[in-house]
Design a protein around this motif. Sequence first.
Motif, PDB file in Angstrom:
ATOM      1  N   GLN A 448       0.837  -1.202   0.000  1.00  0.00           N
ATOM      2  CA  GLN A 448       0.000   0.000   0.000  1.00  0.00           C
ATOM      3  C   GLN A 448       0.871   1.251   0.000  1.00  0.00           C
ATOM      4  O   GLN A 448       0.592   2.234  -0.687  1.00  0.00           O
ATOM      5  CB  GLN A 448      -0.923  -0.026   1.218  1.00  0.00           C
ATOM      6  CG  GLN A 448      -1.992  -1.126   1.152  1.00  0.00           C
ATOM      7  CD  GLN A 448      -2.844  -1.183   2.405  1.00  0.00           C
ATOM      8  OE1 GLN A 448      -2.576  -0.422   3.370  1.00  0.00           O
ATOM      9  NE2 GLN A 448      -3.844  -2.073   2.416  1.00  0.00           N
ATOM     10  N   VAL A 449       1.967   1.168   0.783  1.00  0.00           N
ATOM     11  CA  VAL A 449       2.869   2.331   0.827  1.00  0.00           C
ATOM     12  C   VAL A 449       3.510   2.571  -0.558  1.00  0.00           C
ATOM     13  O   VAL A 449       3.684   3.720  -0.979  1.00  0.00           O
ATOM     14  CB  VAL A 449       3.956   2.092   1.906  1.00  0.00           C
ATOM     15  CG1 VAL A 449       5.024   3.202   1.847  1.00  0.00           C
ATOM     16  CG2 VAL A 449       3.320   2.055   3.296  1.00  0.00           C
ATOM     17  N   ALA A 450       3.827   1.509  -1.239  1.00  0.00           N
ATOM     18  CA  ALA A 450       4.432   1.657  -2.568  1.00  0.00           C
ATOM     19  C   ALA A 450       3.473   2.304  -3.551  1.00  0.00           C
ATOM     20  O   ALA A 450       3.865   3.120  -4.389  1.00  0.00           O
ATOM     21  CB  ALA A 450       4.861   0.287  -3.088  1.00  0.00           C
ATOM     22  N   LEU A 451       2.173   1.924  -3.428  1.00  0.00           N
ATOM     23  CA  LEU A 451       1.191   2.554  -4.312  1.00  0.00           C
ATOM     24  C   LEU A 451       1.108   4.052  -4.065  1.00  0.00           C
ATOM     25  O   LEU A 451       1.037   4.861  -5.003  1.00  0.00           O
ATOM     26  CB  LEU A 451      -0.182   1.894  -4.105  1.00  0.00           C
ATOM     27  CG  LEU A 451      -0.312   0.450  -4.622  1.00  0.00           C
ATOM     28  CD1 LEU A 451      -1.672  -0.129  -4.233  1.00  0.00           C
ATOM     29  CD2 LEU A 451      -0.162   0.403  -6.126  1.00  0.00           C
ATOM     30  N   GLN A 452       1.134   4.438  -2.805  1.00  0.00           N
ATOM     31  CA  GLN A 452       1.108   5.865  -2.503  1.00  0.00           C
ATOM     32  C   GLN A 452       2.358   6.566  -3.043  1.00  0.00           C
ATOM     33  O   GLN A 452       2.313   7.677  -3.564  1.00  0.00           O
ATOM     34  CB  GLN A 452       1.000   6.060  -0.992  1.00  0.00           C
ATOM     35  CG  GLN A 452      -0.351   5.584  -0.408  1.00  0.00           C
ATOM     36  CD  GLN A 452      -0.393   5.698   1.110  1.00  0.00           C
ATOM     37  OE1 GLN A 452       0.605   6.118   1.718  1.00  0.00           O
ATOM     38  NE2 GLN A 452      -1.523   5.312   1.714  1.00  0.00           N
ATOM     39  N   GLU A 454       4.155   5.655  -5.641  1.00  0.00           N
ATOM     40  CA  GLU A 454       4.058   5.767  -7.106  1.00  0.00           C
ATOM     41  C   GLU A 454       3.170   6.938  -7.497  1.00  0.00           C
ATOM     42  O   GLU A 454       3.437   7.624  -8.489  1.00  0.00           O
ATOM     43  CB  GLU A 454       3.495   4.464  -7.695  1.00  0.00           C
ATOM     44  CG  GLU A 454       4.465   3.306  -7.650  1.00  0.00           C
ATOM     45  CD  GLU A 454       3.845   2.042  -8.201  1.00  0.00           C
ATOM     46  OE1 GLU A 454       2.650   2.067  -8.574  1.00  0.00           O
ATOM     47  OE2 GLU A 454       4.544   1.009  -8.265  1.00  0.00           O
ATOM     48  N   THR A 455       2.143   7.152  -6.741  1.00  0.00           N
ATOM     49  CA  THR A 455       1.283   8.301  -7.031  1.00  0.00           C
ATOM     50  C   THR A 455       2.057   9.604  -6.893  1.00  0.00           C
ATOM     51  O   THR A 455       1.923  10.525  -7.713  1.00  0.00           O
ATOM     52  CB  THR A 455       0.082   8.303  -6.077  1.00  0.00           C
ATOM     53  OG1 THR A 455      -0.610   7.056  -6.210  1.00  0.00           O
ATOM     54  CG2 THR A 455      -0.875   9.430  -6.440  1.00  0.00           C
ATOM     55  N   LEU A 456       2.872   9.662  -5.850  1.00  0.00           N
ATOM     56  CA  LEU A 456       3.685  10.866  -5.668  1.00  0.00           C
ATOM     57  C   LEU A 456       4.737  11.002  -6.774  1.00  0.00           C
ATOM     58  O   LEU A 456       5.046  12.113  -7.227  1.00  0.00           O
ATOM     59  CB  LEU A 456       4.380  10.827  -4.304  1.00  0.00           C
ATOM     60  CG  LEU A 456       3.448  10.945  -3.074  1.00  0.00           C
ATOM     61  CD1 LEU A 456       4.227  10.738  -1.793  1.00  0.00           C
ATOM     62  CD2 LEU A 456       2.757  12.307  -3.050  1.00  0.00           C
ATOM     63  N   GLU A 457       5.281   9.842  -7.188  1.00  0.00           N
ATOM     64  CA  GLU A 457       6.300   9.898  -8.239  1.00  0.00           C
ATOM     65  C   GLU A 457       5.732  10.299  -9.593  1.00  0.00           C
ATOM     66  O   GLU A 457       6.471  10.654 -10.503  1.00  0.00           O
ATOM     67  CB  GLU A 457       6.995   8.544  -8.368  1.00  0.00           C
ATOM     68  CG  GLU A 457       7.919   8.217  -7.218  1.00  0.00           C
ATOM     69  CD  GLU A 457       8.544   6.845  -7.346  1.00  0.00           C
ATOM     70  OE1 GLU A 457       8.146   6.124  -8.298  1.00  0.00           O
ATOM     71  OE2 GLU A 457       9.411   6.494  -6.537  1.00  0.00           O
TER      72      GLU A 457
END
Length: 1461
Positions: A448-452, A454-457
């Motif tokens: 879940q943290v990675a998805l967040q 990626e959104t920031l990236e």
Amino acid sequence: MRRSYDSVPPSLVHAHTTPLASPDLKSLGRSSTNQLRTLSKLAQSTSAEEFAMISPMQEVTGLRGRRRLQRTDKDSASQPGHRNGGYGWEGRNWMDKQRQFLQAYEYLCHIEVVEALNPQRRFKIFHHQRLQYRHSDNIAIFFRYLDEVELPDLFRFELIDLYEKKNIPKVIHCIHALSWLLYRKGIVEFRIGNLVGQLEFEHHELEATQKGLDKLGANMPSFGNMGADFGVEATPEPEETEEDRVARVLAENEPAVVDLQAQMRGALVRMQLGKEMQQLWDCEDWIVDLQTRIRGDFARQIIDYRLQMKQFAVGLQSSARGFLVRRRQMQKERFWKSKEKDVLKLQSLVRASKIRREVREEQSRLQLASGPIRGIQATFRGFLVRERIFAQKQESNRMSGPAAGLQAAVRGMLLRKRLQKDREELQRQAGAITWLQAAARAMLTRKQVALQRETLEGFAPMWTALQATCHGSLVRSRLQALKAELRSHTPSIDLLQAHARASAVRRDVSETLEGLADTEDTILDLQSRFRGMLERKHVSDDLEALHQQETEITALQSYIRGFLRRKQHHTIVDELESNVEEVSSLQSIARAMLLRANVATVLDELEEQEESVGEVQAAMKAFIVRAKYEEKKRFFNENMQKVVKIQSFVRGKLQGEAYKSLTSGKNPPVNAVKNFVHLLNDSDFDFNEEIEFERMRKTVVQQVRQNEMLEQYIDQLDIKIALLVKNKITLDEVVRHQSNFGGHTSNLLANSGMTSSNQFDLKALNKSSRKKLELYQQLFFTLQTQPQYLARLFKRIREQGIAEKECKRIEHLMMGLFGYAQKRREEYYLLKLIGRSIREEVEGCNTLQDYLRGNFFWSKLLHNYTRSPRDRKFLRDLLGPLIRDNIIEDPALDLESDPMQIYRSAINNEELRTGRPSNRPLDIPRELAIKDPETKEVFIDHLRDLREICDQFLLALEDLAPRVPYGLRFVCRQTFEALCQHFQREHHQRLLHVVGNWLWRFYLQPALTSPENVGVIEKNLSPLQKRNLGEVAKVLSQIATGRRFGGDNIYLQPLNAFIAESIERFAHIMDAIVAVPDPESTFDIDEFNDLYAKNKPTLYIKMTDIFAIHNLTAAELPHICPNRDDLLREIMQDLGSVKNNESEMVAVGSSDIQMFLSAKLHDVDDPEADVKALFMETKRCVLYIIRVQTGTNLLEILVKPITQEDEHKWRTLLRDDFTNGSNTRGAYSDANMIDVTRMSYYELKRTALENVMRLEHMGRISKLNFYQDILNAIALDIRTKSRRRVQRQRELEGVRLTLGNLHEKAKYLEQQRKSYDDYIEQAMATLQNKKGKKRFLLPFTKQYNHQRELERSGRVPKFGSYKYSARTLFDKGVLVSWAGITERDCGQIDLTISCDEVGMFSLEGSRSHIQIPGASAVIPIEDLLQAQFESHQFMTLFEGNLRLNVNLLLHLLYKKFYRTQ
């Protein structure tokens, strides 16, 4: 690409400006300098205009250097004989091509001058090698600048015009307009000018630019009116004065002028040198004597000096050599002592480098071999494992039965044990499982943290770009500052870097040396190990090689053993040979003892049985003899036919040898002459052959004239049909011409022979006319036998330049005068005429070139003479195999010698083969094309094939040179002799080449280039084969002319070596050709032959030709007969005028007649006529005498007594030769001599002896050689008789072939005539079938009633019917008279004209509706046209009662039935 005209130095302007005239340039043709000879050729040819300088008259007004658009071939095309090169479209589009290239030229000129227009302004310009869209910013900056300076929109371009290169010319036009606008506003001090005429471009550059402009499809803007658009007066072009033009032209052509001056100076120097050399040659003896004296004195002085200096030089040299050797040795020792340390160090370095290199090579070899070694090891391991598994599998199969139960129990125990272990392990790992579950939950959280993240990236690029911009700005500012700081300290930094690099290099070198010194022992140990390993490897390799060569080594050992054994054997043999005498004597003693013992035993036995042995030997010899006889008898019986053949062969051989001794022997024996006396007899076969030849000769003459008449008729008919198609003439004129030859032209081709009797109808001629005919016979005899008259006439014809058509007519008259050379006599006199004409023409030529350029009339006669089947057969034998084997049977052969054509053909073949465009450029110069590998290889192959074919031609000509037709060989000989006699200063080899060149151009070249026209081949050749023959003819022409290839055919110059060799061969061939005997010996004819001949010479000729020859001779009589008392003038004076003779001799007719030619003066006899007659009579008597009596020589036979047996033989001989049923006539039967049939043998022999004594008294024969001269004369007559028979056979064969060719031509002409007649018949039928508009007939008229009556009776003709009263036809003039019809009855009598068949008109007379008896006739239109052609004004019909006007009747028929009016 720029080329400016600088000022010319004054020294070049006034140096050698005197122009060279064309004659001066032409005189340089014999110079030894190639350039001067080329200049002379250019002066003589029209191609020199291409190198001429452009005069002011050829330039465009106001544009210096631009040539005016005009045709360059205007003048040359008007010259006679000039042929425009190239294709037709090139000649038609010449102006368009020059105008297109002019457009490309102006475009390139305006591109070259574009520069910066406003250098004060600085703009931010984007630069990059690749085209990017940011380049449009540059264009936008340029547009803004145009707005600032207010450039009109008319001159502006669009963005895509420059960015996508849609319209580059418009962009350049805009820049030019901008330069004019800035110049007008004063922003810049210059404007872009016009460089047209000041720049020069290559042709391929102009062509490429023009292609680009055509591809764009854009119109070229006008640069000329730029000043008018901006209100700026254009600066006028400075007018160039004559001095400036001369200076500019000299400057442009300075290298050529300097080179020409150098060549001319060289020529002058060589001419001066030649004069000096000539003076030296004149004083050669004095100079040689002076030189010998000077050389002797100088040699003595030199020898004295050398003797004096020799001792001094030897001492000095020995001292110098010793000093130099000692000095060199000392210097060498000092040098090596000073360099001892460096040498030792260098040697150590070299050894180390060598060791390192060997180590690296060994490592690389090991690395290269590591792969295959591992593969071999893996293969062996796999093999061992498979072996082991296979053994286990076999053991398992063997123990499979008992082991099945044990395996099941073991599996159950193991499964239970494994389950127990799993339970214990789970209990023991409970904590780990709990930790694993916690890790899984953590993983989900991290996801879940990675998805967040990626959104920031996703928004990272914007932040990155912002950061990069900031970083880039800071880095650039720092970098600029750093560059400025470094730029200020550049010298110090460079010095520091140099010191650092030097220190680093010294440190590396010292470290390397220390490392080598530390590891010296290790390196030596390693080297020793490597050497040991390599030595072991070499030993193992040698052992392996020995093992592989075991068989060869064994064989070698066996050879060695054999050698040793042979050596031992030779030793024994040598020992025996050293004692050979002792051994031989011992052997001979032993053999002799044994032989004597055997002989003694045999002799004892034979003595006991001597009688029995004698009987047995006799019986055996008798048996052998009988057996041989029976065998020979049987063999002869079995091979009786072969025996007969052998006997006939032997007899033929003996007869042939006797005939050879008769023909080639100097003094043939009596028996040889006696055996071949029968060859002198004239048989009926010879007489029939003469009659057949004469008949066929008449037929040939008749057929030739018929073909000529028909050919003229067809040519005129073809012209009239062409005019008819163009509506230039009417159909009646064509039909009238068709009926000119009697209504049907097939009568022309009647092959019926002419009658053998004389065609003169003496009853229809008066005494004066017969006298005229006799004079004509004398005239033609004189013209035939005296060639000087016609030779002068031919020369006069050439000098007057008579039209070709008239020359053709004269040619036919001359060939008819000589009977088309079908007979031996006429051929002899025709060749004599040609030879005399050659001498006349050569004597009239001042130089050899005049003769080479001459167009002589005798060549036309020779061309007509060489069209015989004999010449065609020779050409077929010479050229047939050459063309068939090399040209026809090899359709892929190509002898193209132009490298450019070969290069383009290779590109086309490549594109056809691959289907893709070739990478090689198409338009390149020939110098680059020949360097292409494929082109070069094909070019060499073509030259090789060309040389081989030319060599085959020369070989064939060498083999067939003796078979060249005699007429051609005689003409070559006459030409060569005349040239040698007239041009005595010319070398004979040069004159022989002139004759060979004439033979090639006149006879061989037309046959080679067009073989189908002369019967060499039957089918037509393709264009490629024609071109191949043209290439062969080009090379052979160079050989015939005796010149090698020059600059005009630079790519054929590799054949010059072959041509030089072939020129010598051709000269030898011409030597063989001109070596021909005289025509008198070849044709066996002399000037008195016609006086002794039994039959007078005959001539078949038309009356019109007789008068034409008379008219031609009379017109040129002052030039033919310069002397007043000439024989020909007397004959022409007796003949009178041509018109009077035509009117007097009209009774003979216009057909071919036979004339018996005779000489004018009969009192001009042979002075030796009596001697010849007596000798002829003696030969005839001797012939019969040697047939009755025999002897070793003629004198013995003549003095031999006569016996009764001789008289009996004589009577038998007369009975056999002169019986009524005999088919032969005796020898010399055509001579007027005594009748031997009424003489006894005694009288015959007495007459012969009296004649022999008279001839001996006259000195004709001699008794010293036993009267062998008589036998030699008889043998000569036998040879001549045989040669005449062979000649007659050849003449008959030639006449038959000629007649066959004439028949073929007649068939061809008849087919043409038939096609034309069919066309005319079809046209007449079509014209009559055209109904047109139906004519309106007035009711109740005579024609109306006549038409209704025909319709009611069903007798309406197909092409119409018209009824006229006799009164109406009288008024029209058609009807002239009608017997039995009065003028009162003319209105009551009608004449009906109808046509129901094409060309057939029916005329019927009637009174009211009752037909008049006998008043009916059918008239073919051909009869009317024939009557009109023969100028008959009237025609009678109705049994002679009706008389009609032919012309008016034809007019009426054309008007009513053909609708011509």
